[in-house]
Design an enzyme around this catalytic site. Structure first.
Site, PDB file in Angstrom:
ATOM      1  N   LYS A 113       0.911  -0.949   0.063  1.00  0.00           N
ATOM      2  CA  LYS A 113       0.058  -0.156   0.138  1.00  0.00           C
ATOM      3  C   LYS A 113       0.869   1.391   0.064  1.00  0.00           C
ATOM      4  CE  LYS A 113      -4.346  -1.844   1.557  1.00  0.00           C
ATOM      5  NZ  LYS A 113      -5.587  -2.013   2.386  1.00  0.00           N
ATOM      6  N   LYS A 194      -5.649  -9.427  -4.710  1.00  0.00           N
ATOM      7  CA  LYS A 194      -7.042  -9.897  -4.149  1.00  0.00           C
ATOM      8  C   LYS A 194      -7.961  -8.826  -4.432  1.00  0.00           C
ATOM      9  CE  LYS A 194      -6.642  -7.207   0.465  1.00  0.00           C
ATOM     10  NZ  LYS A 194      -7.222  -7.543   1.649  1.00  0.00           N
ATOM     11  N   LYS A 197     -11.957  -3.281  -1.832  1.00  0.00           N
ATOM     12  CA  LYS A 197     -12.816  -2.466  -1.850  1.00  0.00           C
ATOM     13  C   LYS A 197     -12.391  -1.227  -2.510  1.00  0.00           C
ATOM     14  CE  LYS A 197     -14.124  -3.049   2.941  1.00  0.00           C
ATOM     15  NZ  LYS A 197     -12.609  -2.625   3.152  1.00  0.00           N
TER      16      LYS A 197
HETATM   17  N1  AQP Z   1     -10.239 -10.598  -1.381  1.00  0.00           N
HETATM   18  C1  AQP Z   1     -10.389 -11.147   0.040  1.00  0.00           C
HETATM   19  N2  AQP Z   1     -10.497 -12.439   0.040  1.00  0.00           N
HETATM   20  C2  AQP Z   1     -10.748 -12.857   1.480  1.00  0.00           C
HETATM   21  N3  AQP Z   1     -10.716 -12.120   2.534  1.00  0.00           N
HETATM   22  C3  AQP Z   1     -10.621 -10.665   2.251  1.00  0.00           C
HETATM   23  N4  AQP Z   1     -10.629  -9.880   3.089  1.00  0.00           N
HETATM   24  C4  AQP Z   1     -10.467  -8.827   2.598  1.00  0.00           C
HETATM   25  N5  AQP Z   1     -10.223  -8.708   1.120  1.00  0.00           N
HETATM   26  C5  AQP Z   1     -10.342 -10.259   1.247  1.00  0.00           C
HETATM   27  C6  AQP Z   1     -10.980  -9.951   4.524  1.00  0.00           C
HETATM   28  O1  AQP Z   1     -11.862  -8.860   5.142  1.00  0.00           O
HETATM   29  C7  AQP Z   1     -11.791  -8.578   6.290  1.00  0.00           C
HETATM   30  C8  AQP Z   1     -11.946  -7.025   6.367  1.00  0.00           C
HETATM   31  O2  AQP Z   1     -11.239  -6.480   5.383  1.00  0.00           O
HETATM   32  P1  AQP Z   1     -10.554  -4.778   5.769  1.00  0.00           P
HETATM   33  O3  AQP Z   1     -11.753  -4.042   5.433  1.00  0.00           O
HETATM   34  O4  AQP Z   1     -10.344  -4.477   7.257  1.00  0.00           O
HETATM   35  O5  AQP Z   1      -9.528  -4.401   4.886  1.00  0.00           O
HETATM   36  P2  AQP Z   1      -8.841  -5.131   3.879  1.00  0.00           P
HETATM   37  O6  AQP Z   1      -8.248  -6.349   4.257  1.00  0.00           O
HETATM   38  O7  AQP Z   1      -7.619  -4.232   3.278  1.00  0.00           O
HETATM   39  O8  AQP Z   1      -9.961  -5.221   2.818  1.00  0.00           O
HETATM   40  P3  AQP Z   1     -10.018  -4.613   1.361  1.00  0.00           P
HETATM   41  O9  AQP Z   1     -11.336  -4.885   0.807  1.00  0.00           O
HETATM   42  O10 AQP Z   1      -8.829  -4.828   0.376  1.00  0.00           O
HETATM   43  O11 AQP Z   1     -10.067  -3.094   1.700  1.00  0.00           O
HETATM   44  P4  AQP Z   1      -9.328  -1.938   1.287  1.00  0.00           P
HETATM   45  O12 AQP Z   1      -9.483  -1.571  -0.267  1.00  0.00           O
HETATM   46  O13 AQP Z   1      -9.603  -0.553   1.888  1.00  0.00           O
HETATM   47  O14 AQP Z   1      -7.787  -2.252   1.712  1.00  0.00           O
HETATM   48  C9  AQP Z   1     -10.437  -8.805   6.623  1.00  0.00           C
HETATM   49  O15 AQP Z   1     -10.507 -10.031   7.536  1.00  0.00           O
HETATM   50  C10 AQP Z   1      -9.699  -9.243   5.350  1.00  0.00           C
HETATM   51  O16 AQP Z   1      -8.806 -10.410   5.486  1.00  0.00           O
END
Ligand code: AQP
Length: 328
Positions: A113, A194, A197
């Site tokens: 990131k 992955k 969001k």
């Molecule tokens: N692609 C994924 N597959 C499985 N699990 C996932 N998680 C996130 N993406 C995947 C799990 O969702 C939980 C919450 O995630 P988060 O919102 O705290 O942050 P993140 O992991 O950084 O998720 P995003 O969607 O990628 O958000 P952004 O884009 O804002 O960084 C966690 O338990 C994560 O493991």
């Protein structure tokens, strides 16, 4: 008795990765009345990358609605907004004073990131795992449901609990991860990344509130390869295998069992089978979400009630740590 804590960032609408990787497990874990279960909308984490203030405010409420629509029940779990409990930031500072720069530099999330210009990246992004450790340790959490991408962060929480207990005589609890049953869901556009969001391409993810038409459109556009048959081979065919993982998760099957059910089908035809399965899994969630999002004051009440309950426990742990390190 288990104490469960997990968080999700209000950085957009949750997608299939969040849903199958975390939220489904959250719903399951709230059901044992012996356990104490905390789920937090971790807005302090989300400002470690630039956020538009109005969008962030809206995302906190839409995330609350999505979580309730997915099955979280505020009578069974404590659902709250992280920044309403100031002890998260306070404990994070104390833990950060015992965390080395070297340890934080190794985290995959920082590496991906922060981008190439590490000197230009912000301190909050670097110390993100320390705040996450504070989130977990404040509630004497024993179990943390997370996607496998978060396991290194949990190891820091385990390390800090042991370090503080040894060095200062605190009674912090070292937490265990609870991994979802399913693998990490990948981006529909770049299946080596992955699903996320904050990916700038909305076609890369299926959001929990997407309509039947959105789901079919995004799956139609999903990147696969030049082989027409459906096989499960994540290493060599990541695009098609991601669709199989999504299909398996939506229908509660093992991905290995899916290809035999669709022999003779082209990947284009198979995408529509996956679309129907995903729509079936999400339609009730979507309907509930659309009702809940209309009642903002109910959503705020849920979060305020949760914060009041969370504060009672957070205050106790934080005061104990402050006493042990000599601040009180
Ligand atoms: N692609 C994924 N597959 C499985 N699990 C996932 N998680 C996130 N993406 C995947 C799990 O969702 C939980 C919450 O995630 P988060 O919102 O705290 O942050 P993140 O992991 O950084 O998720 P995003 O969607 O990628 O958000 P952004 O884009 O804002 O960084 C966690 O338990 C994560 O493991």
């Amino acid at each position: 008795r288990k104490v469960v804590f997990s968080g999700i960032q209000p950085t957009g609408t949750p997608h299939l990765g969040n849903f199958f990787g975390a939220i489904e497990k959250w719903v399951e874990l709230q059901n044992d009345p012996k356990d104490v279960v905390y789920y937090s909308i971790v807005d302090l984490h989300s400002i470690s990358l630039p956020q538009d203030p109005e969008y962030l405010r809206n995302c906190v409420l839409s995330m609350t609605a999505t979580l309730l629509a997915s099955g979280l029940d505020p009578s069974k779990c404590v659902l709250f907004q992280q920044s309403s409990v100031p002890h998260h930031a306070e404990l994070s500072w104390i833990l950060g004073c015992k965390t080395t720069l070297a340890r934080l530099g190794h985290f995959p999330q920082w590496k991906s990131k922060a981008g190439k210009d590490k000197q230009g990246a912000c301190v909050g992004l670097y110390t993100y795992p320390v705040l996450q450790a504070a989130d977990i340790l404040l509630y004497k959490t024993t179990h943390v449901p997370v996607g496998d991408d978060q396991v290194p962060h949990l190891e820091l929480a385990q390390h800090l609990a042991k370090l503080f207990n040894l060095s200062f005589g605190t009674s912090l609890v070292s937490p265990e991860p609870v991994l979802g049953q399913f693998k990490r869901i990948k981006s529909l556009r770049e299946p080596d990344k992955k699903m996320s969001k904050s990916d700038s391409d909305p076609k890369s993810r299926i959001e929990i509130t997407d309509t039947k038409e959105d789901i079919a459109f995004k799956l139609k556009k999903a990147v696969t390869d030049f082989t027409s048959a459906v096989t499960y081979d994540p290493e060599n065919r990541p695009g098609v295998s991601n669709l199989v993982d999504i299909h398996a998760a939506a229908t509660g099957q093992r991905p290995e069992d899916i290809p035999d059910q669709v022999t003779g089908m082209t990947t284009a035809e198979y995408k529509m089978v996956v679309a129907a399965a995903v729509n079936r899994r999400l339609e009730t969630v979507r309907d509930k979400y659309l009702k809940l999002i209309e009642d903002k004051s109910f959503l705020r009440d849920v979060l305020n009630t949760g914060a009041t309950k969370a504060k009672l426990v957070a205050e106790e742990t934080c005061s104990d740590v402050k006493r042990c390190v000599g601040l009180i």
